[in-house]
Scaffold this active site. Structure first.
Site, mmCIF file in Angstrom:
data_model
loop_
_atom_site.group_PDB
_atom_site.id
_atom_site.type_symbol
_atom_site.label_atom_id
_atom_site.label_comp_id
_atom_site.label_asym_id
_atom_site.label_seq_id
_atom_site.Cartn_x
_atom_site.Cartn_y
_atom_site.Cartn_z
ATOM 1 N NE ARG A 1 63.186 26.995 72.252
ATOM 2 C CZ ARG A 1 62.747 27.778 73.211
ATOM 3 N NH1 ARG A 1 63.491 27.969 74.282
ATOM 4 N NH2 ARG A 1 61.569 28.333 73.129
ATOM 5 C CG ASP B 1 62.524 30.094 80.670
ATOM 6 O OD1 ASP B 1 62.802 30.669 79.604
ATOM 7 O OD2 ASP B 1 61.602 29.255 80.789
ATOM 8 N NE ARG C 1 59.638 24.263 74.529
ATOM 9 C CZ ARG C 1 59.470 25.576 74.660
ATOM 10 N NH1 ARG C 1 60.199 26.248 75.497
ATOM 11 N NH2 ARG C 1 58.554 26.194 73.982
ATOM 12 C CG ASP D 1 62.518 26.873 77.546
ATOM 13 O OD1 ASP D 1 63.037 27.901 77.092
ATOM 14 O OD2 ASP D 1 61.354 26.820 77.987
HETATM 15 N N1 ROI Z 1 55.957 21.750 80.771
HETATM 16 C C1 ROI Z 1 56.845 21.167 81.600
HETATM 17 N N2 ROI Z 1 56.458 20.136 82.361
HETATM 18 N N3 ROI Z 1 58.132 21.594 81.696
HETATM 19 C C2 ROI Z 1 58.592 22.633 80.966
HETATM 20 O O1 ROI Z 1 59.777 23.005 81.061
HETATM 21 C C3 ROI Z 1 57.678 23.284 80.099
HETATM 22 N N4 ROI Z 1 58.051 24.347 79.346
HETATM 23 C C4 ROI Z 1 57.193 25.000 78.575
HETATM 24 C C5 ROI Z 1 55.747 24.595 78.468
HETATM 25 C C6 ROI Z 1 55.390 24.363 77.014
HETATM 26 C C7 ROI Z 1 54.898 25.715 79.045
HETATM 27 N N5 ROI Z 1 55.453 23.392 79.206
HETATM 28 C C8 ROI Z 1 56.351 22.803 80.027
HETATM 29 O O2 ROI Z 1 57.607 26.051 77.883
#
Ligand code: ROI
Length: 167
Positions: A84, A98, A93, A96
């Site tokens: 990433r 979180d 990305r 991610d």
């Molecule tokens: N949109 C979706 N559908 N799934 C995500 O994990 C995701 N992650 C993000 C942003 C860009 C807000 N949009 C996303 O960080």
């Protein structure tokens, strides 16, 4: 003492499903932690900048002795390992990760906000979370059942039977 933590996974680059499978494998050997459950995988419409590829999203539950910051560091190391590049805010990305919840704690520091700021209105987070944690109550006192009553499943499509329940 072990604390249960919920982690959201998302990817929309470099074979997103493979990224999430790899991330689950890595999360299973996270130091000081046990992997508890993983949700189904979902294909989801991108939220944010238009023109991005679709995402694949999931949520896992772990129990851990890592502090919230140590957990964040470990997750960021896994993200970096998946190539990433933290350039564009809200851009595409490869992976991610979180922290959604960390026990019943409310944390607001420069690096961490728990519960995760956006989780209450992101159906791509709430729907997989409900796969594995329908009965939880957030530190704010809201039950997940109550929160998901108000969301819809538009743009969120279950991909596979990738639900892993280890305990
Ligand atoms: N949109 C979706 N559908 N799934 C995500 O994990 C995701 N992650 C993000 C942003 C860009 C807000 N949009 C996303 O960080």
């Amino acid at each position: 003492m072990f604390v249960t933590s919920y982690i959201a996974l998302g990817s929309n680059l470099d074979e997103p499903e493979r990224q999430l499978h790899r991330a689950n494998t890595t999360l299973k050997s996270l130091p000081g932690s046990h992997f508890l459950k993983a949700s189904h995988f979902y294909r989801t419409d991108p939220v944010g900048p238009v023109g991005q590829p679709d995402y694949v999203n999931a949520v896992v539950a772990i129990e851990t002795v890592l502090s919230p910051i140590a957990l964040l560091d470990a997750l960021q190391a896994i993200e970096n390992d998946h190539g990433r590049v933290r350039s564009l805010r809200w851009g595409a990305r490869a992976l991610d990760l979180d922290i959604l919840l960390y026990g019943n704690e409310i944390i607001e520091t420069e690096r961490l906000t728990i519960p995760h700021k956006e989780m209450l209105w992101r159906n791509f987070v709430l729907i997989p979370l409900a796969d594995i944690a329908l009965d939880i109550t957030l530190p704010t006192g809201q039950s997940l059942k109550n929160i998901i009553q108000d969301i819809n499943g538009n743009g969120v499509e279950r991909l596979s039977d990738c639900l892993i329940m280890e305990k």
